[in-house]
Motif scaffolding. Structure first.
Motif, PDB file in Angstrom:
ATOM      1  N   ASP A 131       0.857  -1.185   0.000  1.00 44.87           N
ATOM      2  CA  ASP A 131       0.000   0.000   0.000  1.00 44.87           C
ATOM      3  C   ASP A 131       0.893   1.236   0.000  1.00 44.87           C
ATOM      4  O   ASP A 131       1.372   1.680   1.046  1.00 44.87           O
ATOM      5  CB  ASP A 131      -0.906  -0.011   1.234  1.00 44.87           C
ATOM      6  CG  ASP A 131      -1.879   1.159   1.242  1.00 44.87           C
ATOM      7  OD1 ASP A 131      -1.927   1.910   0.241  1.00 44.87           O
ATOM      8  OD2 ASP A 131      -2.586   1.333   2.246  1.00 44.87           O
ATOM      9  N   GLY A 134       0.843   4.691   2.227  1.00 50.77           N
ATOM     10  CA  GLY A 134       1.516   4.840   3.513  1.00 50.77           C
ATOM     11  C   GLY A 134       2.977   5.207   3.378  1.00 50.77           C
ATOM     12  O   GLY A 134       3.659   5.426   4.379  1.00 50.77           O
ATOM     13  N   PRO A 328      -4.322  -4.375  14.596  1.00 52.44           N
ATOM     14  CA  PRO A 328      -3.623  -4.552  13.315  1.00 52.44           C
ATOM     15  C   PRO A 328      -4.105  -5.753  12.508  1.00 52.44           C
ATOM     16  O   PRO A 328      -4.031  -5.749  11.281  1.00 52.44           O
ATOM     17  CB  PRO A 328      -2.154  -4.711  13.735  1.00 52.44           C
ATOM     18  CG  PRO A 328      -2.060  -4.001  15.046  1.00 52.44           C
ATOM     19  CD  PRO A 328      -3.377  -4.270  15.718  1.00 52.44           C
ATOM     20  N   THR A 331      -6.944  -4.326  10.492  1.00 53.98           N
ATOM     21  CA  THR A 331      -6.642  -3.258   9.531  1.00 53.98           C
ATOM     22  C   THR A 331      -5.560  -3.659   8.532  1.00 53.98           C
ATOM     23  O   THR A 331      -5.507  -3.121   7.430  1.00 53.98           O
ATOM     24  CB  THR A 331      -6.201  -1.984  10.274  1.00 53.98           C
ATOM     25  OG1 THR A 331      -5.115  -2.306  11.168  1.00 53.98           O
ATOM     26  CG2 THR A 331      -7.352  -1.411  11.088  1.00 53.98           C
ATOM     27  N   SER A 332      -4.673  -4.578   8.937  1.00 52.35           N
ATOM     28  CA  SER A 332      -3.629  -5.092   8.039  1.00 52.35           C
ATOM     29  C   SER A 332      -3.725  -6.616   7.994  1.00 52.35           C
ATOM     30  O   SER A 332      -2.758  -7.338   8.240  1.00 52.35           O
ATOM     31  CB  SER A 332      -2.241  -4.662   8.528  1.00 52.35           C
ATOM     32  OG  SER A 332      -2.079  -3.271   8.454  1.00 52.35           O
ATOM     33  N   THR A 335      -1.432  -8.601   5.605  1.00 55.72           N
ATOM     34  CA  THR A 335      -0.048  -8.565   6.080  1.00 55.72           C
ATOM     35  C   THR A 335       0.159  -9.588   7.185  1.00 55.72           C
ATOM     36  O   THR A 335       1.162 -10.308   7.204  1.00 55.72           O
ATOM     37  CB  THR A 335       0.311  -7.163   6.600  1.00 55.72           C
ATOM     38  OG1 THR A 335      -0.180  -6.170   5.698  1.00 55.72           O
ATOM     39  CG2 THR A 335       1.809  -7.010   6.751  1.00 55.72           C
ATOM     40  N   VAL A 379       3.204  -6.560  13.050  1.00 55.53           N
ATOM     41  CA  VAL A 379       2.492  -5.950  11.921  1.00 55.53           C
ATOM     42  C   VAL A 379       1.983  -4.560  12.305  1.00 55.53           C
ATOM     43  O   VAL A 379       2.012  -3.626  11.497  1.00 55.53           O
ATOM     44  CB  VAL A 379       1.335  -6.856  11.456  1.00 55.53           C
ATOM     45  CG1 VAL A 379       0.430  -6.118  10.468  1.00 55.53           C
ATOM     46  CG2 VAL A 379       1.887  -8.127  10.808  1.00 55.53           C
ATOM     47  N   GLY A 380       1.529  -4.408  13.544  1.00 55.74           N
ATOM     48  CA  GLY A 380       1.109  -3.096  14.016  1.00 55.74           C
ATOM     49  C   GLY A 380       2.255  -2.103  14.016  1.00 55.74           C
ATOM     50  O   GLY A 380       2.079  -0.926  13.668  1.00 55.74           O
ATOM     51  N   GLU A 383       2.792  -1.176  10.456  1.00 58.73           N
ATOM     52  CA  GLU A 383       1.681  -0.347   9.982  1.00 58.73           C
ATOM     53  C   GLU A 383       1.880   1.116  10.377  1.00 58.73           C
ATOM     54  O   GLU A 383       1.609   2.022   9.581  1.00 58.73           O
ATOM     55  CB  GLU A 383       0.375  -0.885  10.557  1.00 58.73           C
ATOM     56  CG  GLU A 383      -0.874  -0.230   9.995  1.00 58.73           C
ATOM     57  CD  GLU A 383      -2.135  -0.824  10.599  1.00 58.73           C
ATOM     58  OE1 GLU A 383      -3.013  -1.258   9.853  1.00 58.73           O
ATOM     59  OE2 GLU A 383      -2.223  -0.873  11.846  1.00 58.73           O
ATOM     60  N   LYS A 384       2.367   1.352  11.581  1.00 53.65           N
ATOM     61  CA  LYS A 384       2.617   2.720  12.039  1.00 53.65           C
ATOM     62  C   LYS A 384       3.708   3.411  11.225  1.00 53.65           C
ATOM     63  O   LYS A 384       3.790   4.635  11.183  1.00 53.65           O
ATOM     64  CB  LYS A 384       3.003   2.713  13.513  1.00 53.65           C
ATOM     65  CG  LYS A 384       1.842   2.357  14.439  1.00 53.65           C
ATOM     66  CD  LYS A 384       2.297   2.306  15.901  1.00 53.65           C
ATOM     67  CE  LYS A 384       1.135   1.944  16.814  1.00 53.65           C
ATOM     68  NZ  LYS A 384       1.552   1.833  18.235  1.00 53.65           N
ATOM     69  N   ARG A 388       2.122  -1.737   4.881  1.00 49.34           N
ATOM     70  CA  ARG A 388       1.023  -2.694   4.933  1.00 49.34           C
ATOM     71  C   ARG A 388       0.667  -3.098   3.513  1.00 49.34           C
ATOM     72  O   ARG A 388       0.984  -2.389   2.548  1.00 49.34           O
ATOM     73  CB  ARG A 388      -0.211  -2.085   5.642  1.00 49.34           C
ATOM     74  CG  ARG A 388      -0.837  -0.937   4.909  1.00 49.34           C
ATOM     75  CD  ARG A 388      -1.900  -0.239   5.748  1.00 49.34           C
ATOM     76  NE  ARG A 388      -3.077  -1.074   5.939  1.00 49.34           N
ATOM     77  CZ  ARG A 388      -4.155  -1.032   5.158  1.00 49.34           C
ATOM     78  NH1 ARG A 388      -4.208  -0.194   4.128  1.00 49.34           N
ATOM     79  NH2 ARG A 388      -5.174  -1.803   5.411  1.00 49.34           N
ATOM     80  N   LYS A 390      -2.243  -4.101   0.643  1.00 45.16           N
ATOM     81  CA  LYS A 390      -3.618  -3.754   0.331  1.00 45.16           C
ATOM     82  C   LYS A 390      -3.942  -4.224  -1.070  1.00 45.16           C
ATOM     83  O   LYS A 390      -3.158  -4.051  -2.005  1.00 45.16           O
ATOM     84  CB  LYS A 390      -3.841  -2.244   0.444  1.00 45.16           C
ATOM     85  CG  LYS A 390      -5.286  -1.827   0.276  1.00 45.16           C
ATOM     86  CD  LYS A 390      -5.452  -0.328   0.454  1.00 45.16           C
ATOM     87  CE  LYS A 390      -6.922   0.077   0.310  1.00 45.16           C
ATOM     88  NZ  LYS A 390      -7.095   1.556   0.464  1.00 45.16           N
TER      89      LYS A 390
END
Length: 391
Positions: A131, A134, A328, A331-332, A335, A379-380, A383-384, A388, A390
């Motif tokens: 993605d 990001g 996460p 949302t991911s 991933t 993964v979180g 993600e930050k 990630r 998508k």
């Protein structure tokens, strides 16, 4: 009220992915209780592991009406939505196709170790479906180069692939499509059907009944009526459509501000499907591997009951902070699912072995739960930092 996000779906998805990683790690353990594992092909039962994938299909269905409606409200044309559905399906089918063929690799005939092949496959998926929103520092040209490298890597992996056995070496084949492939086909058909009938959604109930009948007939109930199968078992389509109908009913009653009606209908439907599933047991065994209608309807019933529970807890009572560590995975999700395809081969290649006390019984189960949780935390963390996948 009408624009309030439905947190329960995100949390339901996150917890399902957490347990999907967990049950996929049970292979590394010994002494696992029978109720946790998949039932064998000839057993008339289902374990905890047999419920996770159908719940994920159900959640895919829950999300379809919301995703389509959001795009339509933004002014996206039906053709653009159809294009998005097709591209998403192709992505899922491609990933599932490669993952299934990894399971069939004949290592002795490969020019590289199969675990290197697995790592490169996961890397290619990351490069293609990253993605980039990001990662704003990457311009369009850099994005195209990264995705092109990913595509070339998949082509290379296909070119060197050898599967089967010494007596029968074969190239890549579709086999059973894999978890992601099954999700892809079920998502594809149900998304198109919803796009066509979203304004007259009660028609979707007739489609749902058709899927249930197809699932019964593909198990040979009516001798003089041929079974109809659209690529994969109708159980997959029925599970996704069950979720679609659940959200349609929710949106209908939320508009009328009668959410209690929605909860009663869905809970009632869940109980009835569980009863119906056990009634079907006289005709068909409970079997995930055979995708019997008994298994399908029981899982639909469980999905409805669980969703009512999560909706009341999260969206009505606003008790949701407890799920933040799992966020996460909602949302991911892709991933999280892909991470073990990096971790397992690396562990094998470096020769790491868990101490035997950590792979047996309760200690082993705790290890697998922690393994799943650590993946989600990692993964979180990614993600930050804008990383990630998508589709």
């Amino acid at each position: 009220m009408k624009n309030k996000r439905i947190r329960s779906i995100d949390i339901f998805r996150a917890l399902t992915m957490f347990f999907m990683i967990f049950v996929n790690d049970l292979w590394s353990l010994t002494g696992v209780p029978e109720w946790l594992e998949h039932a064998a092909v000839n057993e008339d039962r289902m374990g905890f592991s047999d419920i996770i994938f159908p719940l994920f299909l159900f959640i895919v269905g829950l999300s379809i009406p919301l995703a389509v409606r959001t795009r339509l409200k933004k002014g996206t044309s039906h053709w653009s939505i159809l294009k998005h559905i097709i591209l998403r399906t192709v992505a899922l089918l491609t990933m599932g196709f490669y993952m299934v063929n990894f399971e069939m690799i004949y290592d002795d005939a490969m020019p590289i170790n199969k675990h290197f092949w697995e790592i490169l496959m996961a890397l290619a998926i990351c490069l293609i479906w990253l993605d980039f929103k990001g990662l704003p520092s990457l311009n369009r040209q850099a994005q195209n180069i990264i995705q092109a490298i990913g595509v070339l890597l998949l082509i290379f992996l296909a070119a060197i692939y050898k599967g089967g056995s010494a007596e029968d070496i074969v190239w890549m084949r579709t086999s059973w499509w894999g978890i992601l492939g099954l999700i892809g086909w079920a998502y594809f058909l149900n998304s198109i059907i919803y796009l066509l009938f979203q304004k007259i959604w009660p028609y979707l109930f007739l489609v749902f009944l058709l899927f249930l009948f197809m699932n019964i007939q593909e198990n040979g109930y009516y001798e003089h009526i041929p079974s109809i199968t659209f690529i994969i078992s109708a159980s997959n389509y029925a599970l996704v459509m069950a979720g679609v109908l659940c959200t349609c009913v929710f949106l209908h009653f939320r508009k009328k501000e009668k959410e209690s009606h929605f909860l009663k209908i869905v809970l009632g439907a869940g109980i009835l499907f569980i009863i119906y599933g056990f009634m079907l047991r006289e005709l068909f065994p409970i079997s995930k591997i055979k995708a019997t209608p008994t298994w399908s309807t029981l899982c639909i019933g469980i999905g409805y009951v669980l969703y009512v529970f999560f909706y009341i807890l999260v969206d009505k009572l606003n008790i949701y902070k407890w799920a933040d560590p799992f966020k996460p995975a909602g949302t991911s999700t892709l991933t999280c699912y892909l991470m073990p395809y990096f971790i397992y081969p690396i562990i094998i290649l470096i020769g790491f072995d868990w101490p035997s006390m950590m792979t047996t019984g309760i200690a082993g189960i705790i290890k697998s739960l922690l393994f799943s949780f650590v993946i989600i935390l990692f993964v979180g963390w990614m993600e930050k930092r804008g990383f990630r996948l998508k589709i």
